[in-house]
Design a protein around this motif. Structure first.
Motif, short mmCIF file in Angstrom:
data_model
loop_
_atom_site.label_atom_id
_atom_site.label_comp_id
_atom_site.label_asym_id
_atom_site.label_seq_id
_atom_site.Cartn_x
_atom_site.Cartn_y
_atom_site.Cartn_z
N ASN A 90 35.60 -66.00 37.79
CA ASN A 90 34.21 -65.44 37.55
C ASN A 90 34.66 -64.16 38.68
OD1 ASN A 90 31.77 -64.76 37.23
ND2 ASN A 90 30.90 -65.41 37.88
N ILE A 91 35.31 -62.84 38.82
CA ILE A 91 35.48 -62.43 39.41
C ILE A 91 34.23 -60.88 39.79
CG2 ILE A 91 37.67 -62.59 39.41
CD1 ILE A 91 38.03 -59.40 38.33
N ALA A 92 34.44 -60.67 40.90
CA ALA A 92 32.96 -59.86 40.87
C ALA A 92 33.66 -58.39 40.83
CB ALA A 92 32.75 -59.32 42.01
N ARG A 93 34.49 -57.97 41.58
CA ARG A 93 35.21 -56.49 40.42
C ARG A 93 37.23 -56.28 40.80
NH1 ARG A 93 34.21 -50.31 43.52
NH2 ARG A 93 35.13 -49.71 42.42
N SER A 110 46.35 -68.11 39.02
CA SER A 110 45.49 -67.65 37.68
C SER A 110 44.28 -66.85 38.36
CB SER A 110 45.50 -69.12 36.73
OG SER A 110 44.37 -69.82 37.32
N ILE A 111 43.84 -65.79 37.23
CA ILE A 111 42.35 -65.52 36.90
C ILE A 111 41.75 -65.77 36.18
CG2 ILE A 111 41.20 -63.44 38.18
CD1 ILE A 111 44.01 -62.23 39.86
N SER A 112 40.39 -65.88 36.01
CA SER A 112 39.35 -66.19 35.08
C SER A 112 38.86 -65.63 34.82
CB SER A 112 40.23 -67.42 34.25
OG SER A 112 38.82 -68.15 33.13
N TYR A 124 39.20 -55.83 37.27
CA TYR A 124 40.86 -55.82 37.80
C TYR A 124 41.52 -57.36 38.36
CZ TYR A 124 40.69 -50.89 37.07
OH TYR A 124 40.23 -49.65 36.49
N GLY A 125 41.65 -57.94 37.28
CA GLY A 125 42.32 -59.05 38.14
C GLY A 125 43.55 -59.18 38.94
N ARG A 145 38.79 -57.45 32.60
CA ARG A 145 38.67 -55.87 31.66
C ARG A 145 40.14 -55.11 32.23
NH1 ARG A 145 38.24 -50.13 33.47
NH2 ARG A 145 37.31 -49.38 31.85
N HIS A 146 40.78 -55.76 33.00
CA HIS A 146 42.68 -55.10 32.70
C HIS A 146 42.53 -56.37 33.78
CE1 HIS A 146 42.18 -51.57 31.26
NE2 HIS A 146 40.86 -51.05 32.69
#
Length: 167
Positions: A90-93, A110-112, A124-125, A145-146
Motif C-alpha cells: 500500500n505505497i503512498a507515493r 516485493s511491492i504491492s 511508482y514501485g 501505477r508504474h
C-alpha cells in the motif's frame, strides 16, 4: 530554470571554458539554461549501507493537496547500498527509490498496491532517479501505477533480472 549535467570527467579548463567527457544533447549558448556542477563532499555520501528482512504496511498519509505522500524506502546519496527481503504494501507515493546514488542492489523485494495512481510521480514501485549502477534481482511489483521506472539524466547501468511485473 536550469539543466543538470553529470560529467564523467572534466578534461580541460581554460579560463571560463571547460571541456567535458560527457554528452550534452545540445550546444551550450548563453540562451540555454545554466549548467551547474556540484561536487559533493565525501561526508555527504552514505556508504556501505543496507537493510534486510522488513515488511512495511504503509498507512494513509496525505499532504496539503490531499494526496498521499512519502516514500517507503529511499536510498539518497548512497554509495554501495543494498536492500534484501523487503516487502512493502500500500505505497503512498513511491515504494523503493534510489536518488543520487550509485552501486545499489535490490534483492528479493516485493511491492504491492498503491494509494494513488494519479500523475506527477505517484504510485511508482521501484523508482530509479538520477542513480547509476543499480541492480534489481528477483523483485516483484503488483498493482502500481508504474511498477519499474528509471528517470533523469544521470540514470544509467540499471539492470532488472528475474523480476516480475503484474497488473
Amino acid at each position: 530554470q536550469y539543466t543538470l549535467c553529470y560529467p564523467r570527467k572534466i578534461t580541460a579548463v581554460a579560463g571560463n571554458v571547460i571541456t567535458l567527457d560527457a554528452p550534452i544533447p545540445f550546444s551550450l549558448h548563453n540562451s540555454d539554461s545554466t549548467v551547474y556542477f556540484y561536487k559533493p563532499e565525501a561526508g555527504q555520501y552514505i556508504e556501505n549501507d543496507g537493510i534486510e528482512g522488513l515488511t512495511l504496511q504503509v498507512l494513509a498519509n496525505t499532504n496539503a493537496s490531499g494526496r498521499p505522500s512519502g516514500t517507503a524506502l529511499c536510498f539518497k546519496a548512497v554509495f554501495n547500498g543494498w536492500a534484501r527481503d523487503i516487502h512493502i504494501l500500500n505505497i503512498a507515493r513511491n515504494g523503493i527509490k534510489t536518488a543520487w546514488s550509485t552501486r545499489v542492489t535490490i534483492l528479493d523485494c516485493s511491492i504491492s498496491g498503491a494509494q494513488d495512481y494519479g500523475g506527477n510521480g505517484w504510485g511508482y514501485g521501484y523508482y530509479t532517479y538520477a542513480s547509476s549502477a543499480v541492480l534489481y534481482r528477483r523483485c516483484a511489483a503488483t498493482a502500481l501505477r508504474h511498477n519499474y521506472t528509471s528517470e533523469y539524466a544521470m540514470t544509467n547501468m540499471v539492470v532488472y533480472t528475474r523480476c516480475n511485473s503484474t497488473k
